[in-house]
Write an enzyme that holds these catalytic residues in place. Sequence first.
Site, short mmCIF file in Angstrom:
data_model
loop_
_atom_site.label_atom_id
_atom_site.label_comp_id
_atom_site.label_asym_id
_atom_site.label_seq_id
_atom_site.Cartn_x
_atom_site.Cartn_y
_atom_site.Cartn_z
N HIS A 198 -3.32 4.28 -2.60
CA HIS A 198 -4.31 3.44 -1.91
C HIS A 198 -4.92 4.20 -0.72
O HIS A 198 -6.12 4.09 -0.45
CB HIS A 198 -3.66 2.16 -1.38
CG HIS A 198 -3.05 1.28 -2.44
ND1 HIS A 198 -1.70 1.05 -2.49
CD2 HIS A 198 -3.60 0.58 -3.46
CE1 HIS A 198 -1.44 0.22 -3.50
NE2 HIS A 198 -2.57 -0.07 -4.11
N LEU A 256 0.82 -1.22 0.00
CA LEU A 256 0.00 0.00 0.00
C LEU A 256 0.85 1.27 0.00
O LEU A 256 1.91 1.32 0.63
CB LEU A 256 -0.94 -0.02 1.22
CG LEU A 256 -1.88 -1.23 1.27
CD1 LEU A 256 -2.71 -1.20 2.55
CD2 LEU A 256 -2.78 -1.29 0.05
#
Length: 277
Positions: A28, A24
């Site tokens: 994100h 991530l």
Amino acid sequence: MRDWAEQQRKAGRTIAVVPTMGALHAGHESLMEQARHSADTVVVTLFVNPMQFDRAEDFTSYPRPEDEDLHICARHGVDVVYAPSASAMYPPGFDTRVEPGQLAEAFEGAHRPGHFTGVATVVTKLLTSVQPHVALFGEKDAQQLAIVRRIVSDLDLGVNIVGMPTVREADGLALSSRNRRLDAAARAAAVCIPQALDTARTALIQADQPWPEVQAAAHAHFATEPLAHLEYFDLVDPQDFAALAERDPHQNALLIAAVWVGGVRLIDNQPIPATGG
Ligand code: AMP
């Protein structure tokens, strides 16, 4: 996953989902933040989907920093992280595919055989398990976003699909989990992608230059960067991803690019809004 989702729905709570392959980053995170504002509960899915990888090497080298990912989800107040195993998603005997149509034929679909079938199948499975009201996707993967909208509409999945703008590094490079695989020289070279997109956008919108000239200049730009290998640089209709031979200032268009940099394949795009005139 579905039990939890059914409980939320019974209690009158709405669900937003952010489907990801993990590793991530701030892109994100912007989806997670928007998810928080879009529903009462937020689910992040972490699943490196083997079905959507067209090259085994890309699948095995895909980063999987699971602990770091869980911390990031916790920091954003994510209610549930759904991280199924590949054998749970595709148990022995699994034999069904969701096959997108024309939208999936060109560009990413043409260069990555089977990729969008894998994406369509896993997104359909994830939406069926999570039962969300809202699902958030990045505009960075513009063709994927268009295909997901088509699937949800065609298969009556009843999920509101929200597209979010691309989050970039200070030098313009679009954030991507694959950026972690760029060495220092490749990372420096990768800036040629947003530069070429910006230059082309200015040439089209401000200088009103014909698209074939703009495209040729972009090809020449990439040719000067020895670590970059251009796969495509095209102007398309953002609805159906049909290649445009010329820009029509009355129509929205999208510049799309796929470039290999130091052995890593990166994609990016830039909207070319209608300006009239
Ligand atoms: P991935 O983990 O690469 O499958 O991406 C998960 C979601 O995050 C997809 O909807 C992507 O389009 C989105 N995403 C990836 N990179 C970015 C970015 N730089 N900015 C915004 N969204 C992104």
